[in-house]
Structure formats: structure tokens, C-alpha cells
Enzyme design. Structure first.
Site, PDB file in Angstrom:
ATOM      1  N   HIS A 180       5.316  -9.358  -8.049  1.00 40.15           N
ATOM      2  CA  HIS A 180       5.465 -10.344  -6.981  1.00 40.15           C
ATOM      3  C   HIS A 180       6.831 -11.020  -6.993  1.00 40.15           C
ATOM      4  CE1 HIS A 180       1.237  -9.602  -6.456  1.00 40.15           C
ATOM      5  NE2 HIS A 180       1.463  -9.965  -5.220  1.00 40.15           N
ATOM      6  N   ASP A 239      -1.256  -2.261  -3.495  1.00 42.96           N
ATOM      7  CA  ASP A 239      -2.460  -2.037  -4.285  1.00 42.96           C
ATOM      8  C   ASP A 239      -3.075  -0.666  -4.002  1.00 42.96           C
ATOM      9  OD1 ASP A 239      -2.865  -4.235  -6.035  1.00 42.96           O
ATOM     10  OD2 ASP A 239      -3.141  -5.487  -4.267  1.00 42.96           O
ATOM     11  N   CYS A 282       0.960  -3.796   5.656  1.00 44.72           N
ATOM     12  CA  CYS A 282       1.644  -5.006   5.209  1.00 44.72           C
ATOM     13  C   CYS A 282       2.164  -4.877   3.783  1.00 44.72           C
ATOM     14  CB  CYS A 282       0.754  -6.233   5.354  1.00 44.72           C
ATOM     15  SG  CYS A 282      -0.699  -6.169   4.321  1.00 44.72           S
ATOM     16  N   GLU A 296      -6.848  -1.842   0.871  1.00 47.99           N
ATOM     17  CA  GLU A 296      -5.944  -1.691  -0.279  1.00 47.99           C
ATOM     18  C   GLU A 296      -6.660  -1.108  -1.485  1.00 47.99           C
ATOM     19  OE1 GLU A 296      -4.171  -5.438  -1.385  1.00 47.99           O
ATOM     20  OE2 GLU A 296      -5.992  -6.556  -1.001  1.00 47.99           O
TER      21      GLU A 296
HETATM   22  C1  PEP Z   1      -0.606  -4.992  -1.038  1.00 53.68           C
HETATM   23  O1  PEP Z   1      -1.372  -4.850  -1.988  1.00 53.68           O
HETATM   24  O2  PEP Z   1       0.014  -4.051  -0.500  1.00 53.68           O
HETATM   25  C2  PEP Z   1      -0.385  -6.330  -0.449  1.00 53.68           C
HETATM   26  C3  PEP Z   1       0.279  -6.478   0.677  1.00 53.68           C
HETATM   27  O3  PEP Z   1      -0.857  -7.402  -1.121  1.00 53.68           O
HETATM   28  P1  PEP Z   1      -0.208  -7.993  -2.460  1.00 53.68           P
HETATM   29  O4  PEP Z   1       1.113  -7.307  -2.675  1.00 53.68           O
HETATM   30  O5  PEP Z   1      -0.069  -9.457  -2.253  1.00 53.68           O
HETATM   31  O6  PEP Z   1      -1.228  -7.625  -3.489  1.00 53.68           O
HETATM   32 MG    MG Z   2      -2.696  -6.449  -2.539  1.00 53.78          MG
END
Ligand code: PEP
Ligand code: MG
Length: 538
Positions: free
Chosen positions: A188, A452, A499, A428
């Protein structure tokens, strides 16, 4: 001049002062002291500073989110003034001749146990507040600053590792780049660097003597240059200037449609972590917000954000987007996003553990508070809700039942809220992708979380830097799952977006459009480059 080689996780260049960021270690040792009175005075000075810091925070919160944001801070101020609390610290210092840190930590443990064992829910809630105020005192006693960065000028932040809660609390104006020893391309922190559009490197073997030196970050080659010579500095100054110029050229695409020459339209939305990202969303002309990672509201503070605090944040985002879509993803913590006050148990395999919707279904009170805030804020703009980490139809049914309960409660209390809010899910997990034909009729849209989805499909922990060479973002298995989800959504008459970070992979933009993907939600700085590609497509 010294050149260290690491791995770039986000492109770009930065020149600036190196700032070695130290983790705030709040562990406490018992130390013997001689002068109890002087030690108590140390505590008193720290207590007064903690109260003053809280006042500053309250003034800031009030300006940003209105009066509602300050309730909890006010409670903390009162607790710091509580006679029993102060007496307890004093008694421990006097009777045991120990340091103030130890007396504060012991008092925190005792009071925590006492509050936590009470039947009254309100008093139980105070247990966590006691931990918060004690941590605040320990930070002051140990000389840590509130924001984590003490510098008048923007700096290159260099650290062993940076957790999401640390990065989110940093003052963004002060950060030119992130450079860490550990971390992975899909963490992140990497996502945050992308959102902030600043270069970031990992696997840099720095040492503390570099603190305060001039540094250059090269997000192309992965080089971290310390005390560059004149020639090198000038070379990078020129590269930064060129970068700014090419960004200026993309600005021509602002206010233009994201449409191919043959007329196929794409919804081009932005990913955000909070209000702080709104400026770059608007500057880059995003057509909506496709992923509001709401957990950053939870990570930013040291207590559960209240319904009112969340309501104000969601409302502010909706109002700023002036009628454009804002998709709020409900709380997604656990795995790499740990929050102390949630008190999650240690897990051997957290990525596959108690996270996201699983926590919300297990702790409906936390979930309901967030849903109330979203439903109320939806009166002020075009808000939709999205649920993370779905694996089954049953989960969707349970969520919907809770949403209906919340609506009924709001109705009964006469609180205005949006009745027919759109609800979608993140796809995901491979399970959700494979049964997307079954899930599609139950929801209004799908948004594919490729970060994910890739981790679970390829069985590669996205946090594990050692596995980066095996992490094939273009793996056929992932691309096939995306196609399957898109097709199943269209059969049910709903739309699908992406996303995850793959959505911003410019080498795949054409592929996604050809697959029929309806929306891409990306870090704001990718909006205009993607628009350029789409407008050049036939
Ligand atoms: C993902 O898993 O692609 C996502 C957009 O969520 P995060 O990266 O916050 O887990
Ligand atoms: Mg995710």
C-alpha cells in the site's frame, strides 16, 4: 557522491534533503530513578504538552471536518485531566521510584483492565481511549513529533519500512519520495506513491549517516544518489523540468471525452484514500471516483472514526465531485493494514485471514456505523457503495440484510438518507470471478481488484518482495478471469470496472477496451495518459 541501487516501484525523479524516518517505538523499560518529584514534573510537562497537542488537532479537525470531528479528542483531553489517572501515575513513581514512561504504561494497563471488565458498553469504550492517551503521553515523553516528519522543507523520506498508518499520517506537502529498505512493489505504500505521483524505491541499503544529505531518487533506474556532484544534479534538474513540461502537454486533454475514434466510451475514474487526494483528482480531470479506500479514515487516527466524522468526510468528497460518481469501498483492513484499536489477533496467514468484509460481518456494529455515514452522505452527491473481498452469494445476502436494517433504523429515527443507493462488489478473489454469473444479478456493478485477484490466483503474497520476480501482472489466468467477469456482468446488464493497479498499465489499455471493460479507476496521475491512448484508438 555515492550511488545505491534498489528497485523502483514508481517512476519519476526527486531531488531534495534526505530524511531518515524513525519508527515510533512505544515499548517501555522499567528504569530506577532517584528524584521522584523531578520525574513527576517530567510527566506533568508531557501531560500539558499532550493536552495542547490535542487542542491543535481539534482546531485543525474543526476547520477540516466541522465540529463533529472533535468529540473524541475532547474526551481524551478530559481524561488527561482526570484526577484518578494523574494520582495513579504519581503513586507509581513515588512508591516504586520508576520512570514516568513505566508509570504511564502501568496505569494504562490497570485502567484498561478495569474499564474493559465493566458491563457498561460506554465504559468499555473508554478502555481504548485510555490506551490512546497513554500512547500520546509516551510519544511526548520519548520526544516524538505528531506528524512523523520534522522538517521545514519537503524531503526524501527514507525508512526501513513504512506501514500504511505511518504514511497516511505524513504531511504530503513534505514528501518528495519514499525510499525503503524493505517493502514490495504491490504494497500500500507503493499504491500511495502512485496516488501522490512521487517516485519510490525499495531495497535500498541506506545508513543513518545519510540523514540531512542531498539526495536524488531515480524512479527509472532504481538509483538513489547521495551528495551528487554538480553535473549529476544538473542532469536530474533537467529531467524534472522535462517531466513537468510533458505533464503540462497532457493538460490539453482536460475536459475532453474518454472515447475511441469509433465512439466507444470508457469511464475513467480515480482511486483515492481520502480528502487529501481530491485536489489531484480534480486537477487530472477524473470523471468520478471509482475506489475510495475508506480504511484510510480508520488508519489515520487512533480511534474508530465516529459516524459523524465519516459522514463529514464522505459528504466533502461527494460535494467536491459535484454530481460525479463516488464509489466508497467499505472498510478493508486486516492483512497488511493493521490498526491497533481493532485489536485483531495475530494470524499465521493474514492475507488469507480475517480481513475486509469478513471483519465487517463479524463486527456488525462497526459496519453499521460506516453504512449509516455513507447512506446519509449519499444525500449530498452521487455516492455508491462497494464491498471488498467477496467470495460468495451468501455474503452478499448477509450484507444486504444489514443494509436494510440500517435503512430501517435511519427511517425510524427520521434521519435523511438515500434509499436507492447503488451497491457493487469488488471481484478480487478467484471464487467471485468464477461465480460472477451467479453474483451479477444481485448487484449493480463489479469492480475488479486486480491486486488481490492476482495475489490469490497466482498464490503470491503481494507483500512478499522475494516473490516479485514470480508476480506476473499479465498472467493469462488473470486476464482470462477479467474477461469472464466482464462477459458475465454484461449478460446480467451491469457494468464492470477495474480498480486494481493493472487498470493503470498503459500497455493493457487497448486490451481492456477490446475485452469490453466499462470503467478504469486509477491513480489520478494516470487519468490523462490513459485518455490519450483511448482517444488514439480506432
Ligand atoms: C485490489 O485488491 O486490487 C484493490 C483495488 O484493493 P486493495 O489494493 O486496496 O486491496
Ligand atoms: Mg484488494
Amino acid at each position: 557522491m555515492k550511488v545505491l541501487k534498489g528497485k523502483p516501484i514508481f517512476k519519476g525523479f526527486a531531488i531534495g534533503k534526505i530524511y531518515i524516518y524513525k519508527k515510533q517505538d512505544l515499548s517501555v523499560k522499567r528504569e530506577h530513578i532517584e528524584d521522584a518529584e523531578a520525574e513527576f514534573q517530567r510527566f506533568e510537562t508531557a501531560r500539558q504538552k499532550a493536552i495542547a497537542d490535542l487542542q491543535d488537532l481539534m482546531d485543525k479537525a474543526e476547520a477540516e471536518v466541522g465540529e463533529a470531528g472533535v468529540d473524541v479528542l475532547e474526551v481524551h483531553q478530559m481524561m488527561l485531566d482526570d484526577g484518578d489517572y494523574i494520582d495513579s501515575v504519581k503513586n507509581i513513581i513515588d512508591s516504586e521510584l520508576v520512570n514516568a514512561e513505566f508509570a504511564v504504561a502501568t496505569t494504562a494497563d490497570n485502567f484498561y483492565e478495569m474499564f474493559n471488565s465493566m458491563d457498561d458498553d460506554y465504559m468499555k469504550g473508554r478502555a481504548l481511549d485510555i490506551r490512546d492517551i497513554s500512547d500520546r503521553l509516551l510519544k511526548v515523553l520519548k520526544g516524538y513529533e505528531e506528524s512523523g516528519i520534522v522538517s521545514d522543507e519537503p524531503v526524501i523520506v527514507v525508512a526501513d519500512d513504512l506501514g500504511p498508518s505511518e504514511t497516511v499520517q505524513m504531511d504530503r506537502e513534505k514528501v518528495l519520495s519514499f525510499v525503503t529498505r524493505h517493502g514490495s512493489s504491490n504494497s500500500h505504500t507503493a499504491i500511495l506513491a502512485r496516488t501522490m505521483n512521487i517516485p519510490a524505491l525499495i531495497e535500498i541499503d541506506f545508513d543513518d549517516s545519510m540523514d540531512g544529505c542531498l539526495g536524488i531518487v531515480d524512479g527509472q533506474t532504481g538509483e538513489f544518489i547521495i551528495e551528487p556532484d554538480k553535473e549529476t544534479e544538473e542532469k536530474y534538474q533537467k529531467l524534472i523540468k522535462d517531466e513537468i513540461e510533458s505533464r503540462e502537454m497532457l493538460k490539453e486533454l482536460k475536459d475532453k471525452e474518454t472515447v475511441t475514434k469509433s465512439g466507444r466510451k470508457l469511464k475513467l475514474y480515480a482511486n483515492i484514500g481520502g480528502i487529501k487526494d481530491l485536489a489531484s483528482v480534480l486537477q487530472n480531470d477524473a470523471e468520478g471516483i471509482g475506489l475510495f479506500r475508506s480504511e484510510f479514515l480508520y488508519l489515520a487516527g487512533d480511534h474508530y472514526p465516529t459516524e459523524e466524522e465519516q459522514f463529514q468526510a464522505y459528504k466533502t468528497v461527494a460535494q467536491n465531485m459535484a454530481g460525479k460518481k463516488v464509489i466508497i469501498r467499505t472498510l478493508d483492513i486486516g492483512a497488511d493494514k493493521q490498526i491497533d484499536y481493532f485489536e485483531l489477533e495475530h494470524e499465521d496467514n493474514p492475507a488469507m485471514g480475517f480481513r475486509a468484509i469478513r471483519i465487517c460481518l463479524d463486527r456488525p456494529e462497526v459496519f453499521k456505523t460506516q453504512l449509516r455515514a455513507i447512506l446519509r452522505a449519499a444525500m449530498f452527491g452521487n455516492i455508491a457503495i462497494m464491498y471488498p473481498m467477496i467470495t460468495s452469494l451468501n455474503e452478499i445476502k448477509r450484507i444486504k440484510a444489514i443494509v436494510e436494517e440500517v435503512k430501517a433504523e435511519l427511517k425510524e429515527q427520521g434521519v435523511p438518507f438515500k434509499e436507492d443507493i447503488e451497491q457493487g462488489i469488488m471481484v478480487e478473489t478467484p471464487a467471485a470471478a468464477v461465480i460472477s454469473d451467479i453474483l451479477a444479478p444481485e448487484v449493480d456493478f463489479f469492480s475488479i481488484g486486480t491486486n488481490d485477484l492476482t495475489q490469490y490466483t497466482l498464490a503470491i503474497d503481494r507483500q512478499n518482495a522475494k516473490l516479485d520476480e514470480f508476480y506476473d501482472a499479465h498472467h493469462e489466468a488473470v486476464l482470462r478471469l477479467i474477461k469472464l467477469v466482464v462477459d458475465n456482468s454484461h449478460k446480467a446488464g451491469i457494468w464492470t470496472g477495474i480498480c486494481g493497479e493493472l487498470g493503470a498499465d498503459l500497455s493493457l489499455t487497448e486490451t481492456f477496451i477490446k475485452m469490453g471493460v466499462d470503467e478504469l479507476s486509477v491513480s489520478p496521475s494516470f487519468i490523462l495518459p490513459i485518455r490519450k491512448i483511448v482517444r488514439n484508438m480506432d
